[in-house]
Scaffold this motif. Structure first.
Motif, PDB file in Angstrom:
ATOM      1  N   ARG A 178       1.426   9.194   0.968  1.00 31.85           N
ATOM      2  CA  ARG A 178       0.593  10.346   0.660  1.00 31.85           C
ATOM      3  C   ARG A 178       0.558  11.347   1.817  1.00 31.85           C
ATOM      4  NH1 ARG A 178      -4.567   8.052  -1.653  1.00 31.85           N
ATOM      5  NH2 ARG A 178      -3.368   7.343  -3.431  1.00 31.85           N
ATOM      6  N   LYS A 179       1.049  10.917   2.981  1.00 31.75           N
ATOM      7  CA  LYS A 179       1.042  11.852   4.108  1.00 31.75           C
ATOM      8  C   LYS A 179       2.470  12.245   4.497  1.00 31.75           C
ATOM      9  CE  LYS A 179      -0.076   7.935   7.158  1.00 31.75           C
ATOM     10  NZ  LYS A 179      -0.494   6.917   6.179  1.00 31.75           N
ATOM     11  N   LYS A 205       1.317  10.265  -9.132  1.00 27.30           N
ATOM     12  CA  LYS A 205       0.313   9.941  -8.104  1.00 27.30           C
ATOM     13  C   LYS A 205       0.159   8.437  -7.913  1.00 27.30           C
ATOM     14  CE  LYS A 205      -2.524  14.085  -7.937  1.00 27.30           C
ATOM     15  NZ  LYS A 205      -3.698  14.768  -8.457  1.00 27.30           N
ATOM     16  N   LYS A 206       0.236   7.690  -9.018  1.00 22.23           N
ATOM     17  CA  LYS A 206      -0.027   6.249  -8.939  1.00 22.23           C
ATOM     18  C   LYS A 206       1.195   5.395  -9.241  1.00 22.23           C
ATOM     19  CE  LYS A 206      -4.567   6.169  -8.190  1.00 22.23           C
ATOM     20  NZ  LYS A 206      -5.131   5.540  -6.990  1.00 22.23           N
ATOM     21  N   GLN A 219      -0.698   4.859  -0.612  1.00 28.32           N
ATOM     22  CA  GLN A 219      -1.399   5.487   0.515  1.00 28.32           C
ATOM     23  C   GLN A 219      -0.400   5.943   1.588  1.00 28.32           C
ATOM     24  OE1 GLN A 219      -2.532   2.675  -1.045  1.00 28.32           O
ATOM     25  NE2 GLN A 219      -4.628   2.193  -0.439  1.00 28.32           N
ATOM     26  N   ASP A 245       0.833  -1.216   0.000  1.00 26.89           N
ATOM     27  CA  ASP A 245       0.000   0.000   0.000  1.00 26.89           C
ATOM     28  C   ASP A 245       0.867   1.266   0.000  1.00 26.89           C
ATOM     29  OD1 ASP A 245       1.054  -0.207   2.525  1.00 26.89           O
ATOM     30  OD2 ASP A 245      -0.833   0.202   3.579  1.00 26.89           O
TER      31      ASP A 245
END
Length: 392
Positions: free
Chosen positions: A16-17, A64-65, A13, A10
């Motif tokens: 992303r922070k 992004k992906k 995700q 993952d």
């Protein structure tokens, strides 16, 4: 064999922070594993994270992906692609097979929850439930028209369904064991099925009749592929005149992935043997790459590339992990493979890196289907994942 890179399933995700971390590892064959991590240093205005890698690893590029990472010491790099979207509501349990229609509009899948369903490929919305097999459905695929589905089950039945109204239009009976895989000949007037009973059978869809047992090998046949043969290959001649109900079988090769570690190739119309290759373990799946090149995957993680014209020695053997090779699919000028440890990867001739489709966390990815730049996978975790190659 080259080293392989792995990443936290993952990662997209996790990174992303701010200060988010994801693990990374490099596995050189015969040497100890190198472990590292990726850290998010903040999110750019475009929504793309700034990511740095720990010592020994380099982040070449990030979107992004997708993230392109390399390990210079082992001279290896991989591009990891996260799912564009995930469909979790189609099935409740492990999804054993899936396919996408030729127009890209519909998907079909089967699950160990006993169901087979047709759904909208864009959003996973359920369209039809195909009911009629007695036990689990092992394999399902669309005919080239995209309006009809072929399925095989543990009930030894092969069925043809209308994707429009979910009616079962034909049932073929004759196998004595569960059907494990199917192939469609040309436009689909004839189909081939293989079974635990050790036979490969050719069927006439119009008359729902068996046109013959093409092979009887005394060992479960796990996978089948039909391919058009290059003109240079002598397929042999049939011993008796083929039925006029056989359509499109001439100049075709039949490839059988067998449980007894053998890969068998024969002329589909002639029924004459082309070769028998012995591998390292049971063969699970196979596919043709061209009129003379083919791939076959084994239970112990080997992907054999063979040339029908000189099949004794493999062109190459790809081994990325010891996990079973679950599916192989010809794709552009290369192929997509999926394995029992959750890895799913694309190898292309002109790329010096492998594209890894991430998301499955150590759960087998059983099947892969493509439509244009979209790739769909199904997994034991009950999810269908859709990847956009344009996200690279």
């Amino acid at each position: 064999m080259a080293a392989t890179l792995r990443i936290q399933s993952d990662w997209a995700q996790a990174l992303r922070k701010d200060e988010g971390e994801a693990w990374l590892s490099c596995h050189p064959p015969g040497k100890s594993t190198l472990y590292g991590s990726l850290t998010c240093q903040g999110i750019g205005l475009d929504g793309i994270p700034e990511v740095t890698a720990s010592e020994g690893f380099i982040v070449n590029e990030i979107n992004k992906k997708s993230i392109h990472v390399s390990c210079p010491k082992e001279n290896v790099s991989s591009k990891f692609l996260a799912p564009y979207t995930t469909f979790s509501r189609i099935h409740t349990k492990s999804i054993t097979c899936l396919d996408i229609s030729s127009g890209g509009g519909l998907g079909v899948s089967s699950s160990t929850d006993g169901s087979m369903k047709i759904w909208q490929a864009s959003n996973g919305e359920l369209r039809r439930v195909l009911e009629g097999h007695v036990f689990d459905v092992n394999c399902c695929r669309f005919f080239p028209s995209g309006l009809v589905v072929l399925s095989g089950g543990m009930d030894a039945q092969l069925k043809i369904w209308s994707a429009e109204d979910a009616s079962c239009v034909v049932t073929f009976k004759g196998h004595k064991g569960g059907i494990l895989d199917t192939a469609i000949v040309d436009r689909g007037k004839n189909v081939v099925s293989v079974s635990r009973d050790g036979t490969a059978r050719l069927w006439d869809c119009g008359r729902s009749a068996c046109l013959g047992v093409i092979a009887d090998c005394g060992s479960s046949i796990n996978g089948v592929a039909v391919g058009a043969a290059d003109n240079s290959i002598n397929l042999g001649s049939p011993q008796q005149m083929p039925s006029e109900r056989e359509v499109g079988t001439e100049s075709k090769m039949l490839l059988l992935a067998r449980e007894d570690k053998k890969l068998q190739c024969l002329g589909l119309q002639s029924r004459q043997p082309l070769f028998l290759f012995i591998g390292s373990d049971a063969f699970n799946c196979c596919t043709f790459l061209s009129g003379f090149l083919l791939l076959a995957g084994t239970q112990d993680g080997n992907i054999y590339q063979l040339d029908v014209r000189s099949p004794r020695t493999p062109v190459q053997v790809i081994h990325r992990s010891g996990a079973p090779v679950m599916s192989l699919l010809s794709f552009r000028d290369g192929f997509i493979a999926s394995q029992g440890d959750g890895s799913c990867f694309i190898v292309q001739q002109d790329l010096d890196y492998v594209i890894e489709l991430t998301g499955a966390d150590c759960e087998p990815v059983y099947k892969v289907a493509t439509w244009e730049k979209q790739i769909y996978t199904c997994c034991r975790d009950g999810l269908v994942r859709r990847y956009q190659l344009s996200d690279l």
